[in-house]
Design an enzyme around this catalytic site. Structure first.
Site, PDB file in Angstrom:
ATOM      1  N   ASN A 241     -49.359  26.389 142.849  1.00 19.02           N
ATOM      2  CA  ASN A 241     -49.141  26.621 144.268  1.00 19.02           C
ATOM      3  C   ASN A 241     -48.066  27.692 144.457  1.00 19.02           C
ATOM      4  O   ASN A 241     -47.774  28.456 143.546  1.00 19.02           O
ATOM      5  CB  ASN A 241     -48.832  25.325 145.027  1.00 19.02           C
ATOM      6  CG  ASN A 241     -49.492  25.295 146.391  1.00 19.02           C
ATOM      7  OD1 ASN A 241     -49.421  26.250 147.159  1.00 19.02           O
ATOM      8  ND2 ASN A 241     -50.152  24.185 146.698  1.00 19.02           N
ATOM      9  N   ARG A 242     -47.445  27.737 145.641  1.00 23.51           N
ATOM     10  CA  ARG A 242     -46.637  28.892 146.028  1.00 23.51           C
ATOM     11  C   ARG A 242     -45.140  28.601 146.046  1.00 23.51           C
ATOM     12  O   ARG A 242     -44.718  27.499 146.387  1.00 23.51           O
ATOM     13  CB  ARG A 242     -47.079  29.388 147.408  1.00 23.51           C
ATOM     14  CG  ARG A 242     -48.510  29.908 147.411  1.00 23.51           C
ATOM     15  CD  ARG A 242     -49.067  30.092 148.806  1.00 23.51           C
ATOM     16  NE  ARG A 242     -50.407  30.661 148.758  1.00 23.51           N
ATOM     17  CZ  ARG A 242     -51.527  29.941 148.583  1.00 23.51           C
ATOM     18  NH1 ARG A 242     -51.448  28.617 148.468  1.00 23.51           N
ATOM     19  NH2 ARG A 242     -52.704  30.544 148.536  1.00 23.51           N
TER      20      ARG A 242
ATOM     21  N   HIS B 141     -49.188  30.179 141.557  1.00 22.15           N
ATOM     22  CA  HIS B 141     -49.765  29.666 140.309  1.00 22.15           C
ATOM     23  C   HIS B 141     -49.137  30.279 139.058  1.00 22.15           C
ATOM     24  O   HIS B 141     -49.837  30.600 138.088  1.00 22.15           O
ATOM     25  CB  HIS B 141     -51.273  29.890 140.302  1.00 22.15           C
ATOM     26  CG  HIS B 141     -52.027  29.074 141.306  1.00 22.15           C
ATOM     27  ND1 HIS B 141     -51.533  27.906 141.829  1.00 22.15           N
ATOM     28  CD2 HIS B 141     -53.248  29.271 141.898  1.00 22.15           C
ATOM     29  CE1 HIS B 141     -52.418  27.403 142.687  1.00 22.15           C
ATOM     30  NE2 HIS B 141     -53.448  28.213 142.760  1.00 22.15           N
TER      31      HIS B 141
ATOM     32  N   HIS C 215     -57.150  23.418 138.209  1.00 25.80           N
ATOM     33  CA  HIS C 215     -57.731  24.118 139.356  1.00 25.80           C
ATOM     34  C   HIS C 215     -59.262  24.151 139.287  1.00 25.80           C
ATOM     35  O   HIS C 215     -59.886  25.168 139.617  1.00 25.80           O
ATOM     36  CB  HIS C 215     -57.178  25.546 139.426  1.00 25.80           C
ATOM     37  CG  HIS C 215     -57.188  26.148 140.801  1.00 25.80           C
ATOM     38  ND1 HIS C 215     -58.356  26.461 141.469  1.00 25.80           N
ATOM     39  CD2 HIS C 215     -56.182  26.507 141.621  1.00 25.80           C
ATOM     40  CE1 HIS C 215     -58.060  26.998 142.643  1.00 25.80           C
ATOM     41  NE2 HIS C 215     -56.753  27.031 142.765  1.00 25.80           N
TER      42      HIS C 215
ATOM     43  N   TYR D  60     -63.011  23.727 140.434  1.00 22.04           N
ATOM     44  CA  TYR D  60     -63.808  23.705 141.667  1.00 22.04           C
ATOM     45  C   TYR D  60     -65.014  22.811 141.404  1.00 22.04           C
ATOM     46  O   TYR D  60     -65.802  23.067 140.495  1.00 22.04           O
ATOM     47  CB  TYR D  60     -64.326  25.096 142.011  1.00 22.04           C
ATOM     48  CG  TYR D  60     -63.308  26.123 142.413  1.00 22.04           C
ATOM     49  CD1 TYR D  60     -63.241  26.594 143.732  1.00 22.04           C
ATOM     50  CD2 TYR D  60     -62.438  26.693 141.481  1.00 22.04           C
ATOM     51  CE1 TYR D  60     -62.342  27.584 144.109  1.00 22.04           C
ATOM     52  CE2 TYR D  60     -61.533  27.682 141.845  1.00 22.04           C
ATOM     53  CZ  TYR D  60     -61.491  28.120 143.158  1.00 22.04           C
ATOM     54  OH  TYR D  60     -60.601  29.100 143.518  1.00 22.04           O
TER      55      TYR D  60
ATOM     56  N   ASP E  40     -57.008  24.600 153.021  1.00 19.23           N
ATOM     57  CA  ASP E  40     -56.183  24.981 151.878  1.00 19.23           C
ATOM     58  C   ASP E  40     -54.790  24.434 152.152  1.00 19.23           C
ATOM     59  O   ASP E  40     -53.841  25.177 152.411  1.00 19.23           O
ATOM     60  CB  ASP E  40     -56.159  26.499 151.695  1.00 19.23           C
ATOM     61  CG  ASP E  40     -55.570  26.921 150.350  1.00 19.23           C
ATOM     62  OD1 ASP E  40     -55.284  26.034 149.528  1.00 19.23           O
ATOM     63  OD2 ASP E  40     -55.399  28.134 150.127  1.00 19.23           O
TER      64      ASP E  40
ATOM     65  N   GLN F 297     -53.468  19.426 146.686  1.00 26.26           N
ATOM     66  CA  GLN F 297     -53.879  20.598 147.456  1.00 26.26           C
ATOM     67  C   GLN F 297     -55.404  20.539 147.591  1.00 26.26           C
ATOM     68  O   GLN F 297     -56.124  20.589 146.594  1.00 26.26           O
ATOM     69  CB  GLN F 297     -53.464  21.893 146.753  1.00 26.26           C
ATOM     70  CG  GLN F 297     -53.724  23.155 147.569  1.00 26.26           C
ATOM     71  CD  GLN F 297     -52.665  23.431 148.628  1.00 26.26           C
ATOM     72  OE1 GLN F 297     -51.627  22.763 148.648  1.00 26.26           O
ATOM     73  NE2 GLN F 297     -52.899  24.402 149.479  1.00 26.26           N
TER      74      GLN F 297
ATOM     75  N   GLU G  94     -56.374  19.635 143.779  1.00 28.70           N
ATOM     76  CA  GLU G  94     -55.346  20.010 142.816  1.00 28.70           C
ATOM     77  C   GLU G  94     -54.158  19.048 142.953  1.00 28.70           C
ATOM     78  O   GLU G  94     -53.298  19.230 143.804  1.00 28.70           O
ATOM     79  CB  GLU G  94     -54.896  21.445 143.047  1.00 28.70           C
ATOM     80  CG  GLU G  94     -56.022  22.462 143.060  1.00 28.70           C
ATOM     81  CD  GLU G  94     -55.616  23.735 143.767  1.00 28.70           C
ATOM     82  OE1 GLU G  94     -54.589  24.334 143.389  1.00 28.70           O
ATOM     83  OE2 GLU G  94     -56.315  24.140 144.720  1.00 28.70           O
TER      84      GLU G  94
END
Length: 318
Positions: free
Chosen positions: A70-71, A96, A167, A169, A229, A261, A284
């Site tokens: 994440n950020r 990330h 991560h 999908y 998101d 997330q 996540e």
């Protein structure tokens, strides 16, 4: 077995886990979950066919992301009075782990029979701006209950920050988009974010009465055009569930982490990557974004002598 090689000549191997019904493919590049094949043969994660694709066309497909998933706002944080600057790779923020995070590294693998593989990576002091030499391992286990279990472990020789996640999908239909997938997230609060997807000041926001409420089963595409998101604050022991209504396939996710997330793949474009908009959804499991700058959030600091230990399990049925 050999999967390919990087442009610098590093070998990438593929390990296959099986419990006699399911098969899971794991790459040493990025500790990537490349495939999850259910008993009927349907592959329910988005994967890519070559090393070059993962290096050039991936949006973290199946990867182990770190040091910090994440950020982090502005790529900056202060730890023990020392200011740190990280590479910014997402609208002025660090995402990330930066430009060359764990997803782009070659991990050392040790197989444990047919059902488990342990991958290890040693991140040097100063790599991508992070302090401390960090040793991280992740063990993927395919259980008799058709669960993909992920066990994380990390130690450091100097104080650092850490937020590991996978991560992958998921698309339980195996193709098409996930707008009709029905999702439940046992979380009563989520984190509102600014335009750069950094959490806004203040306490987490109640989901009740908002389009972000997934405490009851809700189709991805039912609200907000299916575009999510956001980080959810899980209830203690909170469970996440996904159902694909046509096939009846389900996935149940449990974790020791405080948040998740939820990302619905709406930024996939089918051009830069081979997958189109909302081709898969991510759950996540992790600590919260920008935690190094938010003392009100659960701490992501890891110090010498401590061990980071976390487990997330994905159980499939149908």
């Amino acid at each position: 077995m050999r999967f390919g090689a990087t442009p610098t000549g590093e070998t990438v191997d593929r390990h296959v886990l099986t419990n006699g019904r399911m098969r899971v493919g794991i790459l040493t590049l990025g500790a990537i979950v490349q495939s999850v094949e259910l008993p009927d043969g349907t592959d329910v994660v988005l994967g890519l066919p070559t090393v070059a694709d993962y290096l050039q066309r991936s949006r973290y497909f199946g990867a182990l992301v770190g040091r910090y998933g994440n950020r982090i706002a502005g790529g900056c944080f202060t730890l023990d009075g020392v200011s740190r600057q990280l590479p910014c790779n997402d609208n002025g923020n660090s995402l990330h782990g930066g430009k060359a995070g764990f997803d782009k590294r070659i991990w050392r693998a040790e197989a444990d029979g047919e059902r488990a593989v342990r991958l290890t990576y040693v991140s040097a002091d100063g790599e991508e701006g992070y302090p401390g030499t960090l040793t991280t391992s992740v063990t993927y286990t395919l259980t008799e209950r058709d669960e993909l279990r992920i066990d994380y472990h990390a130690t450091t020789d100097a104080a650092t920050v850490l937020n590991l996640t996978n991560h992958s999908y998921f698309n339980l239909a195996g193709s098409g988009d996930v707008r009709d997938h029905v999702v439940t997230i046992e979380a009563d609060h989520y984190l509102r974010v600014d335009a750069g997807k950094i959490p806004l000041p203040g306490a987490p926001t109640p989901v009740a009465g908002t389009p972000y409420d997934f405490t009851r089963p809700t189709a991805v595409g039912a609200r907000l055009d299916g575009c999510y998101d956001h980080c959810y604050v899980l209830r203690p022991g909170g469970v996440m569930r996904v159902e694909e209504p046509v096939s009846g396939r389900t996935m149940e996710v449990t974790t020791t982490e405080p948040g998740v997330q939820f990302y619905t793949g709406h930024m996939l474009d089918g051009i830069a990557t081979p997958y189109g908009r909302q081709a898969g959804l991510c759950l996540e499991t992790q600590h919260f974004p920008d935690s190094p700058n938010r003392p009100d959030f659960p701490s992501t600091v890891l110090r010498p002598g401590q061990e980071h230990v976390s487990t997330t399990t994905y159980r499939f049925a149908g």
